[in-house]
Structures are given as structure tokens and as C-alpha cells.
Enzyme design. Structure first.
Site, PDB file in Angstrom:
ATOM      1  CG  ASP A 148      88.722  39.926  18.130  1.00  0.00           C
ATOM      2  OD1 ASP A 148      87.990  39.012  18.025  1.00  0.00           O
ATOM      3  OD2 ASP A 148      89.860  40.262  17.490  1.00  0.00           O
ATOM      4  CE1 TYR A 194      95.440  39.292  16.087  1.00  0.00           C
ATOM      5  CE2 TYR A 194      93.831  40.176  17.434  1.00  0.00           C
ATOM      6  CZ  TYR A 194      94.181  39.354  16.441  1.00  0.00           C
ATOM      7  OH  TYR A 194      93.167  39.454  15.207  1.00  0.00           O
ATOM      8  CE  LYS A 233      90.439  36.707  15.990  1.00  0.00           C
ATOM      9  NZ  LYS A 233      91.161  37.924  16.660  1.00  0.00           N
ATOM     10  CG  HIS A 237      94.164  33.833  13.813  1.00  0.00           C
ATOM     11  ND1 HIS A 237      94.868  34.569  14.957  1.00  0.00           N
ATOM     12  CD2 HIS A 237      93.995  34.793  12.876  1.00  0.00           C
ATOM     13  CE1 HIS A 237      94.898  35.600  14.609  1.00  0.00           C
ATOM     14  NE2 HIS A 237      94.508  36.027  13.426  1.00  0.00           N
TER      15      HIS A 237
END
Ligand code: A2P
Length: 287
Positions: free
Chosen positions: A45, A50, A75, A108
Site C-alpha cells: 500500500d 508518501y 492513492k 485519499h
């Protein structure tokens, strides 16, 4: 490791995933992901936010494992919710991950910011763009993250519904109203921070249950997710702990264990601070 949950669109998802939030975007982060692959993790994931898509892409490629053995989720961040921006974000993610399709793409956050008075229209357009991406075959499944029941209302009339909602979930923050809503509508709940960001590992109730079963507190918390049909996204910097977190099926929590664990009310992180809990339509009693 191939235990799976069945999604409402017919696709299968490995019932534990490796979360890449917070990994260093460098060789160290990459070698952590390589460790996870060699331990047997196949479900990863990430998110455009990120900064881990590139190292994930490198580690996947270096593993020599076939692409179709992996389940990859990313996302689209809330600043990229306009239809054209979603497509650009998606293309950047594919490029960084070194793949030509995704298994799962998530919105997200439900809206860009609290001041956006047209968030419902924006969300509706964004979700329809996700549906187009799926119809174009670039992503196999589409879902959402950090959604509360009122966010699902906005996209209720669309031709496809989200198959996943990824939210914070652990005994200290069970979001019962949202989890019940998702399970009634056949939306798979995924848990971020299933260990309460590590803070529940020393909780006396968790430690007691772990001692009773002669397993680690982490395994108790991950099994707690699975007992509620919630898919945990785990992370650890240690290979031993990564392995340990995959060996969840050598014990079973009893109804009594689940009862005492549900009694924990340790608030952590975002707990109770979802920015959209202030939307007037929210039924606060649900959360
Ligand atoms: P570490 O990297 O030192 O293993 P959460 O997923 O709730 O955000 O919690 C993540 C934290 O839990 C990480 O900081 C990780 O630390 C720790 N952790 C993960 N698995 C285990 C485990 N099996 N035992 C102890 N701590 C763990």
C-alpha cells in the site's frame, strides 16, 4: 502468503498488506520493502503523498517476482481531485511504480479542505473519473480512504461503488458507525495504524491477552482486525517482526478476548479528529 478477502467487484485482495507510509525515500526504505517481499508480503500500500512509490517500484522490479503476483494500491492526494489532475497523478504513480496497471486506486481524503463548500460536486466528479479509469482497464479496483458514511451518500448514485474504505482502525478507535456502514454495503474496510501507531503494544489489556495465548501484542492487534473482517496494513523496520506479523493464523482470539479488547478507549493520532466530523450532516453518535 495467499489468504484473501473477496471484493464486491469480484477481485481478490491479500488479507494483510505492507504499508509504506513513513518509509525513507532512499536505499534504506527500498531494502525494507525488499525484506518484506522476501518474507512473503505481496500486497503493498502506497500513496502519491508518501514519496515511497519510486522505492517500491525499484524493490518490486529487483525481486524478480512477476507483476501479477503483487497487489498494488496507491492513492490520489486531495489536492489532485480535479478530473485532469487525477489522471496526471495516476500516470505519475504508474511511472514511479514501473507498472502499467494498478490493482487498487483510492481517493485519499474525501475533500480537499474544510473550506471547500463545493466538496460534494468535486467528490462526485472525482469518483466518476475513477470509474472511467477502471473502465479503461488501467486499474482493476477502485475505492476510497478516510470516508465517513456521509461521504458515501454523495457518490451513491454513481454506476460503481467503492470496494474498499481505508481508515484508522484499532481497539482504541474502532469507528463503529463507519465500519458497520461499510460492511452493510459490502465495502472492504482496511486498517491503517492497526497497532495504534505502536502505542497499543504496551496496553495492559493487549499485553494480558497476548500472554494468555503466548503470542506478541502485535499479533493480538492484527488478529483483532481480521476478527472484525478488517484488513490490516502493517509495517515494521525489522525482518523478524515482519515475519511474525504474517504468522497470524496459529492462534484465535476468543469472544471474551474481543470483548475486553473492544473496551480499550486509547485515542491516538487522528482519532476523533477527522476534519469532516465537523460537517453538519455528520451524525456524531455514529463515531
Ligand atoms: P518497528 O519498525 O520498530 O517494528 P502502526 O502500524 O499502528 O502505525 O504501528 C507501527 C509501529 O509498530 C512501527 O513503529 C513498528 O515499529 C511497530 N511494530 C510493527 N510490528 C511490530 C511487532 N510485531 N512487534 C512490535 N512492534 C511492531
Amino acid at each position: 502468503f495467499d489468504d484473501t478477502f473477496l471484493l464486491s467487484d469480484g477481485n481478490k485482495i491479500p488479507c494483510i498488506g505492507f504499508g509504506t507510509f513513513g518509509l525513507d525515500n532512499n536505499k534504506k526504505g527500498e531494502s525494507l520493502i525488499k525484506n518484506a517481499i522476501s518474507c512473503g508480503y505481496r500486497h503493498f500500500d502506497t500513496a502519491s503523498l508518501y514519496g515511497s512509490e519510486e522505492i517500491l517500484g525499484k524493490a518490486l522490479k529487483a525481486s524478480g517476482v512477476a507483476r501479477d503476483e503483487f497487489f498494488l494500491t496507491t492513492k490520489v492526494w486531495k489536492d489532485d481531485m480535479a478530473p485532469g489532475d487525477i489522471r496526471k497523478s495516476f500516470d505519475r504513480s504508474l511511472h514511479a511504480l514501473g507498472t502499467d496497471y494498478l490493482d487498487l486506486l483510492l481517493i485519499h481524503w474525501p475533500r480537499a479542505n474544510e473550506a471547500d463548500e463545493e466538496w460534494e460536486e468535486h467528490l462526485f466528479l472525482a469518483w466518476n473519473t475513477f470509474i472511467f479509469l477502471k473502465q479503461e482497464g488501467k486499474v482493476k479496483s477502485i475505492g476510497v480512504s478516510n470516508f465517513l458514511p456521509q461521504h458515501f451518500d454523495v457518490i451513491h448514485s454513481c454506476s460503481e461503488k467503492p470496494v474498499v474504505n481505508q481508515i484508522e482502525f484499532h481497539p482504541g478507535y474502532m469507528q463503529t458507525g463507519t465500519v458497520d456502514y461499510c460492511q452493510r454495503h459490502n465495502i472492504q474496510v482496511e486498517a491503517w495504524s492497526p497497532l495504534g501507531r505502536g502505542s497499543l503494544l504496551n496496553h495492559p489489556v493487549v499485553v494480558d491477552v497476548a500472554a494468555k495465548h503466548k503470542v506478541s501484542p502485535a499479533k493480538v492487534l492484527l488478529s483483532f482486525c481480521l476478527a472484525h473482517n478488517v484488513l490490516p496494513l502493517v509495517k515494521s523496520s525489522s525482518k523478524e517482526r515482519l515475519k511474525e506479523n504474517l504468522s497470524l493464523f496459529d492462534f484465535k482470539l476468543t469472544e471474551q478476548d474481543l470483548y475486553v479488547l473492544r473496551g480499550i478507549a486509547e485515542k491516538t493520532g487522528w482519532s476523533g479528529q477527522h476534519p469532516d466530523l465537523s460537517i453538519p450532516k455528520a451524525k456524531v453518535g455514529d463515531f
